[in-house]
Design a protein around this motif. Sequence first.
Motif, PDB file in Angstrom:
ATOM      1  N   ASP A 192       0.830  -1.209   0.000  1.00 15.27           N
ATOM      2  CA  ASP A 192       0.000   0.000   0.000  1.00 15.27           C
ATOM      3  C   ASP A 192       0.863   1.258   0.000  1.00 15.27           C
ATOM      4  O   ASP A 192       0.559   2.243  -0.689  1.00 15.27           O
ATOM      5  CB  ASP A 192      -0.926   0.008   1.216  1.00 15.27           C
ATOM      6  N   GLU A 193       1.944   1.223   0.775  1.00 16.85           N
ATOM      7  CA  GLU A 193       2.849   2.380   0.799  1.00 16.85           C
ATOM      8  C   GLU A 193       3.480   2.600  -0.576  1.00 16.85           C
ATOM      9  O   GLU A 193       3.486   3.723  -1.109  1.00 16.85           O
ATOM     10  CB  GLU A 193       3.946   2.171   1.840  1.00 16.85           C
ATOM     11  N   ASP A 196       1.026   3.894  -3.212  1.00 15.47           N
ATOM     12  CA  ASP A 196       0.793   5.334  -3.112  1.00 15.47           C
ATOM     13  C   ASP A 196       1.969   6.118  -3.685  1.00 15.47           C
ATOM     14  O   ASP A 196       1.789   7.138  -4.360  1.00 15.47           O
ATOM     15  CB  ASP A 196       0.557   5.735  -1.656  1.00 15.47           C
ATOM     16  N   SER A 501      -9.253  17.174   0.127  1.00 14.83           N
ATOM     17  CA  SER A 501      -9.291  16.451   1.405  1.00 14.83           C
ATOM     18  C   SER A 501     -10.708  16.216   1.910  1.00 14.83           C
ATOM     19  O   SER A 501     -10.896  15.669   2.997  1.00 14.83           O
ATOM     20  CB  SER A 501      -8.497  17.233   2.460  1.00 14.83           C
ATOM     21  N   ARG A 555      -2.537   8.430   0.088  1.00 19.97           N
ATOM     22  CA  ARG A 555      -2.186   8.970   1.396  1.00 19.97           C
ATOM     23  C   ARG A 555      -1.175  10.101   1.227  1.00 19.97           C
ATOM     24  O   ARG A 555      -0.287  10.022   0.378  1.00 19.97           O
ATOM     25  CB  ARG A 555      -1.604   7.871   2.283  1.00 19.97           C
ATOM     26  N   PRO A 558       2.814   8.296   2.255  1.00 20.74           N
ATOM     27  CA  PRO A 558       2.605   6.879   1.923  1.00 20.74           C
ATOM     28  C   PRO A 558       3.133   5.912   2.975  1.00 20.74           C
ATOM     29  O   PRO A 558       2.579   4.818   3.146  1.00 20.74           O
ATOM     30  CB  PRO A 558       3.362   6.726   0.598  1.00 20.74           C
ATOM     31  N   ASP A 560       2.975   6.163   6.122  1.00 26.11           N
ATOM     32  CA  ASP A 560       2.171   6.187   7.346  1.00 26.11           C
ATOM     33  C   ASP A 560       0.767   5.658   7.050  1.00 26.11           C
ATOM     34  O   ASP A 560      -0.022   6.322   6.376  1.00 26.11           O
ATOM     35  CB  ASP A 560       2.089   7.624   7.874  1.00 26.11           C
ATOM     36  N   ASP A 562      -1.795   5.624   8.783  1.00 23.24           N
ATOM     37  CA  ASP A 562      -2.835   6.484   9.345  1.00 23.24           C
ATOM     38  C   ASP A 562      -2.836   7.886   8.744  1.00 23.24           C
ATOM     39  O   ASP A 562      -3.565   8.769   9.211  1.00 23.24           O
ATOM     40  CB  ASP A 562      -2.651   6.589  10.867  1.00 23.24           C
ATOM     41  N   SER A 563      -2.024   8.093   7.734  1.00 23.09           N
ATOM     42  CA  SER A 563      -1.939   9.412   7.108  1.00 23.09           C
ATOM     43  C   SER A 563      -3.269   9.780   6.452  1.00 23.09           C
ATOM     44  O   SER A 563      -3.958   8.914   5.896  1.00 23.09           O
ATOM     45  CB  SER A 563      -0.827   9.411   6.055  1.00 23.09           C
ATOM     46  N   ARG A 565      -5.882  11.033   3.661  1.00 23.17           N
ATOM     47  CA  ARG A 565      -5.882  10.796   2.221  1.00 23.17           C
ATOM     48  C   ARG A 565      -6.310  12.061   1.480  1.00 23.17           C
ATOM     49  O   ARG A 565      -7.042  12.898   2.007  1.00 23.17           O
ATOM     50  CB  ARG A 565      -6.822   9.646   1.869  1.00 23.17           C
TER      51      ARG A 565
END
Length: 701
Positions: A192-193, A196, A501, A555, A558, A560, A562-563, A565
């Motif tokens: 996922d990181e 992104d 956002s 995100r 990327p 994090d 919990d960052s 989106r």
Amino acid sequence: MRIFGLSVLDVGIILLYLAVILWLGRRSQRRTKDTGDFYIAGRRLGKFYQFFLNFGHATNADQAVAVAREVYRQGIGGMWIQYLVLFLTPFYWFTSAFYRRARQVTLGDFYSERFRSKFLGGSFAVFTLVMAVIGGGVGFMVAGKTVEALTPKPAELYTVAETHSVEMFREYQALKQKLDLGLTVADKARYDELNDRFKKGELRSFISHIDPLVVYLVYGVIVAVYTMMGGFIAAAFTDVIQGFLIVIFSVMLIPLALNQIGGFAGLHARVPDFMFNLFGSVTTSEYAWYTILAMVLANLVSIIASAPMMQTASAARDENAARFGMIAGMFFKRFLMIFWALAGLLAVGLFKGQLHDPDLIWGYMTLHLLFPGAVGLMLAGILAANMSTLSAASVTYSALFIRNLYQPFVSPKSERHLLFIGRIVIAVTLAGGIGAALFVGNLLDLFKYFISMPAVFGASIWLGFIWRRLTRWAVIIQIFVCFGIYAVIPNVFQSWDWAKSNAAFLRETRPRVVRLVTEALQEDVDAGRARAAGEKIVKPYAIEPTAVFYEKVVRVRPEDPDSPRIGIGRFEAEVWVLSWLGIDFTRFTKAQLVATRFFFDALFPFVLLFLLSRLTRPLPKSELDSFFAKVHTPVQPIPADDERAVEEARAQPEKFLRRKLWPRSNWEVMKPGRADILGFGGTWVLVGVIILLLWLMVTIR
């Protein structure tokens, strides 16, 4: 000896080509005496030059790259991002006649005459000049990315940051290959990181020696010089040579790639069979049959708003030359596009997962398949394809500025002065294209933008030629409303932090894993999932979430999980407007979202025009009679005869009543003659032949 990774022979071929083009520009300058010569070649181009002008203008290397790119990503169904124009080709039978019978130079002139509105003529000119900047960016981007792919930097010369970027790309591809079979929690988080980061353009499969800006500048200066010298005559002369080079660049990769992959049998052994689905897979592709239909409709509305097509047809000796040149040139392009699509399939089999940017695939194949000399010829062909488009188009944009923005608002000027200003405009539009190429990330964004934007004006041009009841104020209001939805909102929301956002705009479709019955590849045999290549097996296929209102949702950081989106890319205002009706677009597939947008783009302008025209007053009958009498009068090859024919038609506009399909209505649609039936019907037969050739290409083994 190599120069930035290119052999001396390759560089020599490119320099020779550029020298010939500049020489032709210089020769054509001697034949350019006034603005009539500069902008429409004195209306004396016959079928030969019309063919090459239309073929050259319509055939861009960026289209070849876009087709190969989307086939590389989606399978053969991805070709429809460009190949949908196949179904539009028969309609050129009518548009070419409309253009030539209008007897104008620009579409801005059409608006000024049809609606008695310099404002509309100027508005079209402004719109087209802005679009010219974007369109120019496409050509520059293809040239830059192709050169970039041909000039890779050795790994030992990478900086630390470049090395890290390439290593992350390789890790990303390794994890992506395992995605269908499932990832561990840690691997999924890492994927996922990296995904992104990939969406944000941080991962690269290689690093190039060449800065694209250098390519853009050199390329732009050369196009500007020869076009500014000779105008439309230079474009016509150079398009003949460039046409032959376009053919070479379109086909030269195919035999070498087929040989390396083991022929068509080897191609089918390495490429999943769903990627040979001609009209895309509803499950796996962004281009299902209804998506293609929606894009065809949007493009059909848009094609008549092509300013260069109007000018090319206006340069024809008569409408027969215009029709032949446009239809023959376009169909020859459609034929070559088959080779572009095949190149994309071959790229899947040979280089799948090796590139961070699919736009690089054409250059990457050139680098790995061609030999010294052939590489230079390929680059010359790519440059030719883009130059032929940029040169003719830049003359068109210059004409729009001079005739619809400059002359109407200044005191009369000499021909020499107008030519001087026109040449400056050519340089400015090309410079703007360089800016667009630097700003936009990939070709697909530009192509999707192009399909819908001309529909802002296309609907009113179609109706302007065939419906008397269309009014000036209806067109003005429709243009402003559609421009707001198609251009202003997408661009404002794309850069507005509140919108990017806003949780309501960050919705995504639901992820799914589907099971496909497919033919086993060699990699399936190696993994023990099949006994032999070609055996029918069931494989899982992960369909990742796709953004509903933005191109992508990523995100901010990327690394994090919990960052927060944000949305990036174009904001799909059309989908947003339709969501006001309560439609839940999270249940849609990517193909359905794309189709929704383009159906809206195609139909909404007509809805507005019909409603608003009923509420506003049309032009006086005498002015409408004068316009339609001219449009219904065939163009005569001799100018004096043509002027006489138009004067006679305007003196007796009622004579056209018996030829109208609906004589007592506001529709100015003529009964089809024998030539129309044979011409329009014959072009549909050719469409069928092209589809047959495509089918043979994907089924041959």
